[in-house]
Design a protein around this motif. Structure first.
Motif, PDB file in Angstrom:
ATOM      1  N   CYS A  12      62.917  61.134  39.544  1.00 24.97           N
ATOM      2  CA  CYS A  12      61.956  61.635  40.533  1.00 24.97           C
ATOM      3  C   CYS A  12      60.944  60.566  40.925  1.00 24.97           C
ATOM      4  O   CYS A  12      60.119  60.786  41.809  1.00 24.97           O
ATOM      5  CB  CYS A  12      61.214  62.851  39.977  1.00 24.97           C
ATOM      6  N   LEU A  13      60.991  59.435  40.247  1.00 24.44           N
ATOM      7  CA  LEU A  13      60.029  58.353  40.470  1.00 24.44           C
ATOM      8  C   LEU A  13      60.717  57.134  41.081  1.00 24.44           C
ATOM      9  O   LEU A  13      60.439  56.000  40.720  1.00 24.44           O
ATOM     10  CB  LEU A  13      59.348  57.992  39.141  1.00 24.44           C
ATOM     11  N   LYS A  14      61.616  57.378  42.015  1.00 24.02           N
ATOM     12  CA  LYS A  14      62.420  56.326  42.648  1.00 24.02           C
ATOM     13  C   LYS A  14      62.132  56.268  44.147  1.00 24.02           C
ATOM     14  O   LYS A  14      61.624  57.222  44.727  1.00 24.02           O
ATOM     15  CB  LYS A  14      63.918  56.633  42.472  1.00 24.02           C
ATOM     16  N   ARG A  28      53.501  70.336  39.489  1.00 20.21           N
ATOM     17  CA  ARG A  28      52.295  70.782  38.783  1.00 20.21           C
ATOM     18  C   ARG A  28      51.754  69.681  37.868  1.00 20.21           C
ATOM     19  O   ARG A  28      50.551  69.430  37.800  1.00 20.21           O
ATOM     20  CB  ARG A  28      52.587  72.044  37.979  1.00 20.21           C
ATOM     21  N   GLU A  29      52.654  68.987  37.167  1.00 12.41           N
ATOM     22  CA  GLU A  29      52.242  67.920  36.257  1.00 12.41           C
ATOM     23  C   GLU A  29      51.619  66.746  37.013  1.00 12.41           C
ATOM     24  O   GLU A  29      50.612  66.194  36.579  1.00 12.41           O
ATOM     25  CB  GLU A  29      53.443  67.442  35.428  1.00 12.41           C
ATOM     26  N   VAL A  30      52.182  66.383  38.152  1.00 13.52           N
ATOM     27  CA  VAL A  30      51.607  65.295  38.944  1.00 13.52           C
ATOM     28  C   VAL A  30      50.218  65.691  39.453  1.00 13.52           C
ATOM     29  O   VAL A  30      49.297  64.871  39.441  1.00 13.52           O
ATOM     30  CB  VAL A  30      52.563  64.889  40.094  1.00 13.52           C
ATOM     31  N   LEU A  31      50.062  66.923  39.871  1.00 15.96           N
ATOM     32  CA  LEU A  31      48.730  67.386  40.289  1.00 15.96           C
ATOM     33  C   LEU A  31      47.745  67.302  39.130  1.00 15.96           C
ATOM     34  O   LEU A  31      46.606  66.853  39.303  1.00 15.96           O
ATOM     35  CB  LEU A  31      48.800  68.822  40.815  1.00 15.96           C
ATOM     36  N   ARG A  32      48.186  67.710  37.943  1.00  7.60           N
ATOM     37  CA  ARG A  32      47.320  67.645  36.760  1.00  7.60           C
ATOM     38  C   ARG A  32      46.913  66.208  36.470  1.00  7.60           C
ATOM     39  O   ARG A  32      45.735  65.910  36.255  1.00  7.60           O
ATOM     40  CB  ARG A  32      48.026  68.252  35.550  1.00  7.60           C
ATOM     41  N   LEU A  72      52.909  60.050  47.587  1.00  7.11           N
ATOM     42  CA  LEU A  72      51.446  59.916  47.595  1.00  7.11           C
ATOM     43  C   LEU A  72      50.830  60.578  46.365  1.00  7.11           C
ATOM     44  O   LEU A  72      49.933  60.010  45.733  1.00  7.11           O
ATOM     45  CB  LEU A  72      50.862  60.511  48.871  1.00  7.11           C
ATOM     46  N   LEU A  73      51.314  61.775  46.010  1.00  6.79           N
ATOM     47  CA  LEU A  73      50.778  62.440  44.818  1.00  6.79           C
ATOM     48  C   LEU A  73      51.028  61.598  43.568  1.00  6.79           C
ATOM     49  O   LEU A  73      50.149  61.496  42.700  1.00  6.79           O
ATOM     50  CB  LEU A  73      51.383  63.832  44.665  1.00  6.79           C
ATOM     51  N   CYS A  74      52.193  61.000  43.473  1.00  9.90           N
ATOM     52  CA  CYS A  74      52.487  60.139  42.317  1.00  9.90           C
ATOM     53  C   CYS A  74      51.526  58.961  42.274  1.00  9.90           C
ATOM     54  O   CYS A  74      51.044  58.583  41.197  1.00  9.90           O
ATOM     55  CB  CYS A  74      53.930  59.639  42.362  1.00  9.90           C
ATOM     56  N   ASP A  75      51.230  58.371  43.421  1.00 11.82           N
ATOM     57  CA  ASP A  75      50.277  57.263  43.470  1.00 11.82           C
ATOM     58  C   ASP A  75      48.893  57.741  43.055  1.00 11.82           C
ATOM     59  O   ASP A  75      48.224  57.090  42.250  1.00 11.82           O
ATOM     60  CB  ASP A  75      50.266  56.664  44.877  1.00 11.82           C
ATOM     61  N   PHE A  76      48.450  58.894  43.564  1.00  9.78           N
ATOM     62  CA  PHE A  76      47.148  59.450  43.179  1.00  9.78           C
ATOM     63  C   PHE A  76      47.093  59.697  41.668  1.00  9.78           C
ATOM     64  O   PHE A  76      46.036  59.594  41.050  1.00  9.78           O
ATOM     65  CB  PHE A  76      46.854  60.783  43.890  1.00  9.78           C
ATOM     66  N   ALA A  77      48.237  60.044  41.080  1.00 11.30           N
ATOM     67  CA  ALA A  77      48.307  60.358  39.646  1.00 11.30           C
ATOM     68  C   ALA A  77      48.416  59.111  38.779  1.00 11.30           C
ATOM     69  O   ALA A  77      48.474  59.216  37.554  1.00 11.30           O
ATOM     70  CB  ALA A  77      49.507  61.274  39.386  1.00 11.30           C
ATOM     71  N   GLY A  78      48.472  57.944  39.401  1.00 11.61           N
ATOM     72  CA  GLY A  78      48.550  56.708  38.628  1.00 11.61           C
ATOM     73  C   GLY A  78      49.968  56.344  38.207  1.00 11.61           C
ATOM     74  O   GLY A  78      50.150  55.503  37.320  1.00 11.61           O
ATOM     75  N   LEU A  79      50.962  56.941  38.831  1.00 18.03           N
ATOM     76  CA  LEU A  79      52.352  56.662  38.479  1.00 18.03           C
ATOM     77  C   LEU A  79      52.941  55.519  39.292  1.00 18.03           C
ATOM     78  O   LEU A  79      54.101  55.170  39.121  1.00 18.03           O
ATOM     79  CB  LEU A  79      53.207  57.929  38.651  1.00 18.03           C
ATOM     80  N   GLY A  80      52.141  54.935  40.163  1.00 20.15           N
ATOM     81  CA  GLY A  80      52.563  53.778  40.929  1.00 20.15           C
ATOM     82  C   GLY A  80      53.082  54.120  42.309  1.00 20.15           C
ATOM     83  O   GLY A  80      53.158  55.284  42.693  1.00 20.15           O
ATOM     84  N   GLU A  81      53.436  53.079  43.014  1.00 21.19           N
ATOM     85  CA  GLU A  81      53.967  53.193  44.372  1.00 21.19           C
ATOM     86  C   GLU A  81      55.490  53.349  44.242  1.00 21.19           C
ATOM     87  O   GLU A  81      56.226  52.363  44.310  1.00 21.19           O
ATOM     88  CB  GLU A  81      53.589  51.980  45.200  1.00 21.19           C
ATOM     89  N   ILE A  82      55.926  54.576  44.071  1.00 17.80           N
ATOM     90  CA  ILE A  82      57.337  54.819  43.751  1.00 17.80           C
ATOM     91  C   ILE A  82      58.262  54.452  44.897  1.00 17.80           C
ATOM     92  O   ILE A  82      59.469  54.321  44.695  1.00 17.80           O
ATOM     93  CB  ILE A  82      57.576  56.274  43.296  1.00 17.80           C
TER      94      ILE A  82
END
Length: 85
Positions: A12-14, A28-32, A72-82
């Motif tokens: 999901c992070l590709k 939900r986890e990414v929002l958290r 964008l949500l992943c980036d906001f969550a600190g998971l990087g620029e997927i």
């Protein structure tokens, strides 16, 4: 199924062409991780007046989250620029 440390599947992070759509729990986890409520996420994503309902539908798996919103949500969550390899 391989999970990221935050219970998000690595597929999901590709970038979009290799992406697997997240489950409602993963949304939900990414929002958290981002520290966002559904309403706050809707505002940051520019979803408009009823955007919080859209986010609830993603979490409830009543509709699919678009890749751009997920990235964008992943980036906001600190998971990087997927979207980047």
């Amino acid at each position: 199924m391989r999970l990221h440390k935050n219970h998000i599947r690595l597929e999901c992070l590709k970038p979009a062409e290799r992406w697997t759509r997240p489950t409602g729990e993963e949304v939900r986890e990414v929002l958290r991780l981002a520290g966002l409520t559904g309403g706050a996420a809707a505002k940051k994503l520019g979803l408009g007046a009823k955007g919080d309902r859209t986010v609830r539908r993603w979490i409830g798996e009543d509709s699919n989250i678009p890749y751009a919103a997920w990235a964008l949500l992943c980036d906001f969550a600190g998971l990087g620029e997927i979207w980047r390899d």
